[in-house]
Each structure stands twice: as C-alpha cells, then as structure tokens.
Design a protein around this motif. Sequence first.
Motif, PDB file in Angstrom:
ATOM      1  N   THR A   5      14.350  -4.326   1.430  1.00 26.11           N
ATOM      2  CA  THR A   5      15.626  -4.759   2.446  1.00 26.11           C
ATOM      3  C   THR A   5      15.667  -3.897   3.511  1.00 26.11           C
ATOM      4  OG1 THR A   5      17.997  -4.853   2.604  1.00 26.11           O
ATOM      5  CG2 THR A   5      17.210  -3.085   1.389  1.00 26.11           C
ATOM      6  N   ARG A   6      15.899  -4.296   4.771  1.00 23.13           N
ATOM      7  CA  ARG A   6      16.011  -3.902   5.950  1.00 23.13           C
ATOM      8  C   ARG A   6      17.506  -3.738   6.429  1.00 23.13           C
ATOM      9  NH1 ARG A   6      11.173  -3.962   8.896  1.00 23.13           N
ATOM     10  NH2 ARG A   6      12.533  -3.979  11.026  1.00 23.13           N
ATOM     11  N   ASP A  14       0.770  -1.315   0.069  1.00 21.97           N
ATOM     12  CA  ASP A  14      -0.029  -0.028   0.045  1.00 21.97           C
ATOM     13  C   ASP A  14       1.001   1.339   0.008  1.00 21.97           C
ATOM     14  OD1 ASP A  14      -2.164  -1.646   0.132  1.00 21.97           O
ATOM     15  OD2 ASP A  14      -2.328  -1.700   2.232  1.00 21.97           O
ATOM     16  N   PHE A  15       1.931   1.085   0.828  1.00 17.97           N
ATOM     17  CA  PHE A  15       2.974   2.427   0.674  1.00 17.97           C
ATOM     18  C   PHE A  15       3.279   2.617  -0.360  1.00 17.97           C
ATOM     19  CE2 PHE A  15       7.150   4.026   1.360  1.00 17.97           C
ATOM     20  CZ  PHE A  15       6.791   5.302   2.085  1.00 17.97           C
ATOM     21  N   PHE A  16       3.974   1.514  -1.283  1.00 16.99           N
ATOM     22  CA  PHE A  16       4.451   1.765  -2.457  1.00 16.99           C
ATOM     23  C   PHE A  16       3.602   2.120  -3.639  1.00 16.99           C
ATOM     24  CE2 PHE A  16       5.953   0.198  -6.591  1.00 16.99           C
ATOM     25  CZ  PHE A  16       7.284   0.648  -6.617  1.00 16.99           C
ATOM     26  N   ARG A  17       2.064   1.708  -3.462  1.00 15.27           N
ATOM     27  CA  ARG A  17       1.348   2.264  -4.388  1.00 15.27           C
ATOM     28  C   ARG A  17       0.930   3.759  -4.281  1.00 15.27           C
ATOM     29  NH1 ARG A  17      -2.226  -0.719  -2.433  1.00 15.27           N
ATOM     30  NH2 ARG A  17      -1.853  -2.444  -3.490  1.00 15.27           N
ATOM     31  N   LEU A  18       1.041   4.129  -3.035  1.00 14.74           N
ATOM     32  CA  LEU A  18       0.413   5.463  -2.875  1.00 14.74           C
ATOM     33  C   LEU A  18       1.862   6.493  -3.234  1.00 14.74           C
ATOM     34  CD1 LEU A  18      -1.620   5.188   0.452  1.00 14.74           C
ATOM     35  CD2 LEU A  18      -2.320   5.660  -1.927  1.00 14.74           C
ATOM     36  N   LYS A  50      12.578   4.617  -1.455  1.00 11.06           N
ATOM     37  CA  LYS A  50      11.574   5.174  -0.847  1.00 11.06           C
ATOM     38  C   LYS A  50      11.978   4.405   0.767  1.00 11.06           C
ATOM     39  CE  LYS A  50       9.283   8.064  -3.128  1.00 11.06           C
ATOM     40  NZ  LYS A  50       9.175   9.669  -2.754  1.00 11.06           N
ATOM     41  N   TRP A  51      11.541   5.054   1.766  1.00  6.32           N
ATOM     42  CA  TRP A  51      11.792   4.530   3.197  1.00  6.32           C
ATOM     43  C   TRP A  51      10.454   4.326   3.886  1.00  6.32           C
ATOM     44  CZ3 TRP A  51      16.154   2.384   5.468  1.00  6.32           C
ATOM     45  CH2 TRP A  51      17.200   2.569   4.862  1.00  6.32           C
ATOM     46  N   SER A  52      10.193   3.167   4.510  1.00  2.22           N
ATOM     47  CA  SER A  52       8.999   3.020   5.143  1.00  2.22           C
ATOM     48  C   SER A  52       9.247   1.849   6.288  1.00  2.22           C
ATOM     49  CB  SER A  52       7.881   2.327   4.341  1.00  2.22           C
ATOM     50  OG  SER A  52       6.748   1.941   5.019  1.00  2.22           O
ATOM     51  N   CYS A  78      13.931  -0.248   3.240  1.00  2.00           N
ATOM     52  CA  CYS A  78      14.152   0.521   2.030  1.00  2.00           C
ATOM     53  C   CYS A  78      13.633  -0.196   0.816  1.00  2.00           C
ATOM     54  CB  CYS A  78      15.575   0.963   1.994  1.00  2.00           C
ATOM     55  SG  CYS A  78      16.213   1.664   0.553  1.00  2.00           S
ATOM     56  N   LEU A  79      12.858   0.717  -0.041  1.00  2.00           N
ATOM     57  CA  LEU A  79      12.068   0.211  -1.101  1.00  2.00           C
ATOM     58  C   LEU A  79      12.855   0.610  -2.344  1.00  2.00           C
ATOM     59  CD1 LEU A  79       8.548   0.709  -0.211  1.00  2.00           C
ATOM     60  CD2 LEU A  79      10.188  -1.218   0.165  1.00  2.00           C
ATOM     61  N   LEU A  80      13.538  -0.176  -3.288  1.00  2.13           N
ATOM     62  CA  LEU A  80      14.245   0.148  -4.386  1.00  2.13           C
ATOM     63  C   LEU A  80      13.608  -0.156  -5.568  1.00  2.13           C
ATOM     64  CD1 LEU A  80      16.470  -0.963  -2.064  1.00  2.13           C
ATOM     65  CD2 LEU A  80      18.055   0.264  -3.635  1.00  2.13           C
ATOM     66  N   HIS A  81      13.358   0.570  -6.520  1.00  7.39           N
ATOM     67  CA  HIS A  81      12.424   0.131  -7.698  1.00  7.39           C
ATOM     68  C   HIS A  81      13.201   0.390  -9.005  1.00  7.39           C
ATOM     69  CE1 HIS A  81      10.913   4.096  -7.396  1.00  7.39           C
ATOM     70  NE2 HIS A  81      10.261   3.802  -8.931  1.00  7.39           N
ATOM     71  N   ILE A  82      12.541  -0.445  -9.850  1.00 11.06           N
ATOM     72  CA  ILE A  82      12.975   0.237 -11.440  1.00 11.06           C
ATOM     73  C   ILE A  82      11.485  -0.010 -12.214  1.00 11.06           C
ATOM     74  CG2 ILE A  82      15.409  -0.422 -11.464  1.00 11.06           C
ATOM     75  CD1 ILE A  82      14.433  -3.062 -13.141  1.00 11.06           C
TER      76      ILE A  82
END
Length: 463
Positions: free
Chosen positions: A68-69, A30-34, A47-49, A53-57
């Motif tokens: 990853t934490r 949900d966090f990544f979607r918003l 992005k951090w939540s 840490c969320l890393l995306h392409i």
Amino acid sequence: MIAGIFFFNTKGEVLISRLYRDGLSRNLADFFRLQVIHAKDIRSPLKWSENTCLLHIRVENVFVMAATRQNVNAALVFEVLYSLVSLFSSFFGGSFNEETIRNNFILIYELLDEAIDYGWPQTSGDEALKLYITQKAVTSSSGLAATGATGAFGFAFGSSSKRKANEQDEKTKKALGQITGIISWRAPDIKYKKNEIFIDVVESVNLLMSANSNLLRADVSGEIKMKAYLSGMPDCRFGINDKLLMDAETKKGGALTHKQPIQRRANSIELDDCTFHQCVRLGNFDTDRTISFIPPDGEFVLLKYRTTENINLPFKVLSHLNEIGRSRVEIKVTVKSEFSPKNIGNDVIITIPTPKNTATTKVTVTAGRAKYTPAEEAILWKVKRFPGGSEYALSAELELSASVSLEKKAWVRPPISMQFNVPMFTSSGMQVRYLKVVESKLHYTAIKWVRYVTKAGSYQFRF
C-alpha cells in the motif's frame, strides 16, 4: 487502500499476484525477497520501500504480502490477509500451501476479485461466496477436480430446459442479494423442523503464583460459542452479567429493594476487552451495552473477552521441598479444589518438576495415580475426577545420582503446572442472563441450551 496482493513461496518466487491500483514499483518483489524471505532475522512484519509499505504474514510455506502507498490502518490490513487465508482454506478443503495455490490459480483470482474491489475489502464470508462461486478446488496435483455440469458462476451449459435456467437465475439472484445486502452472513430461506440454539462459554484461566503464595499474575481469556439452528431471519438479544450493563439497568429501572443492587454488583464482572462477531450491532453495544444480532447459520464465535478482576481460582497448590544433602530430595504437594462440591474437575494433571540427576523415586498419593517420567524430568500426577471442595496430597522421595558435570549449577526449580477441565464453572464469573429470539414472520419458540467449561491455560505455582 491496498494496492496489491502477492503470494511468495519460501524460495522467493511469486506464485500469484493481483494489482488493484497503479504506482507500484516492479522491484517490490525483489526487495521483499531479499529483505524478508532471505533475511536471517525478521524483526517486523512491516517493511518500507520507495514510499510503499509492505505488510506480510506467513502461513506454512507461503508468504502473503499486501502493498500500500497510503497511511492505512495496519491492523485492518493484517485482518484482511488472515481473512483471505481463511477464505482460501475453506475453498481448498482446509489446506493452504504452495501446492494448493499452484493448482487453483483461476479460483484464487476469482476470489481475490470478489473479496477486494479497487483495494477496498468487500466480503470474505465463505458461505456467501460459495453460493455463486461454484468452481471446485483442486486439492492435489494428481488430477483436476471436475466442475460438474455448471460453470464457475453456476449457469447450466448444453441444456435447453427453461426450468433449469430459471432455477439458476433464482440461485444467482439469491446469491447476489446475500453478498450485496446488509446481512451477508446468512441466507434468508433457512428452515428447520426444530429450532435450537446452543451456547458454550469456554474459559481459559492463566495463573502464576509465587513460592510465598503471592499472586503474580491471573487473568481469564474466554469466548462464547454458539450453534444456531434457527429458521428464517431471527433477531436475537443476548445478555451477560456485564458490570456496566447491570449498573445501567439498575439506574434505569430503579432499586426495587435495598439488597438487589448490592447483589447485582457482586454477581457482575468487568471486561477488560472484548471482540465481537461481525453480526453484532456495535452501535447498540456502545450506547446501552446490549448485544443484539442476527446469527449466522451453524457454529460461530459470538464474543471473545478477557478479564483480570475477581478471578475465581479453581485449584490451589501448596508445596514443600526439602533437600537433604546432595543425594536426596523430599517433595510434598497438596492440591485443593476451590469450586462448589456440585462440580467435578475432569482429567486433572499435575506436573511436578524433578532434578535432572534423579535416579529413583518413591511416590505415594491419596487419590489418582502418579508416576515419574524421565523424559519430561517430572512426576505426572493424574486425577481423573476431582470433586469440588476436596483436598488430595502427594509425597515423593527422590534419590539423586552423583553429578559428573564440572559445572555445579543449582537446580532452577521450574514451577508446578496443572491441566484440568471443570464443566459448569467459570473463573471470571461469566453468566448468560438471557437470550431472546424473535422471528417476526414465523413466530416460533426456540429451545436454548447453555454450557460452561473452564480449562487451564498457563496455570503454574512456584515452589
């Protein structure tokens, strides 16, 4: 390292996910979607939540996200994500989108389990994985592709023949040996009647010259491509005219004559940065600058490099523009090739910008063809063959229509740009000095072919 991999579509739906470690929050999707998918402006791929840490392409209509934490190397995680996309594309026939993901859930889960183990990357080589993951991908939603007489791991079903079972066992042993061995990119039993290796040095030269002929920017991005058709497990040693390597050889071997060291420095180049294929032994390169490797079978990129020193410009452009009142413009452009007369530039295109309110043009050239193209607001001058040491000229008279716009803005004068292709020439001075191929068991002599090509990147002259 990596706690989980997630695949999202553009609506924010989770297409597939694989968790490698515990501790991830259920609200991450949900966090990544918003914060990413539905956000108007994405400023960072990280992005951090909740200490995660969320890393995306993004590839076409699919977001690939790694969570990853730990304090990991972000560049390494992005490399893993791009390697996974390349791996999936290889299995899916070159395509990677939402449809192929939905049609290949089982295959994707199997590839994710083999490529990453407990969050640590293992292997992403498609050739090695295809040896024992024989399940065929579904490339369209019209129907499922048949898997043949074998299962996902290549074992024959419904057959009582011991010979077939032994063959499958041998294939499985070879596959496991290759995937878990030191050399995962090459099978040990490759054989060719004719052992050949092709080397292509492809460079892209970028240039920005001011109207006063002052050099503002010049660099060369190149890569050395190879096509290896060699039997067995050959050990190759590759030499280029790298400045540090040639200086080390001069100190080690001693100066035989007074002129040799000076000549070597003049013919050497200094690489600003370089990237190697995984087959290259980096330890040897760090210690003595030698490039040694066991090549993969077929085509691969051995080296990518960039240099900014002592750039040999293949073409120079001199231009003069004369604005006569508000209704007429005269343009004169001279192009000179700076390489050897033995070389020939192919498919040379010079794009000369013109004002937006150009009505009629009268263009004359000494070679090639030139034509005004209203859609591009420029004169396209095409020369199919441009010999080295030659000089060609263009002169154009432009008639301008009266501007009806209330805003009377001066013409910005975009730069003149060029496109070209010059075989057997390198702007950086890169040269292949030697390539030694040694196969300790077969003892063959490989045939080597070398080719050089220089292309235009962003090649511009202001006027």
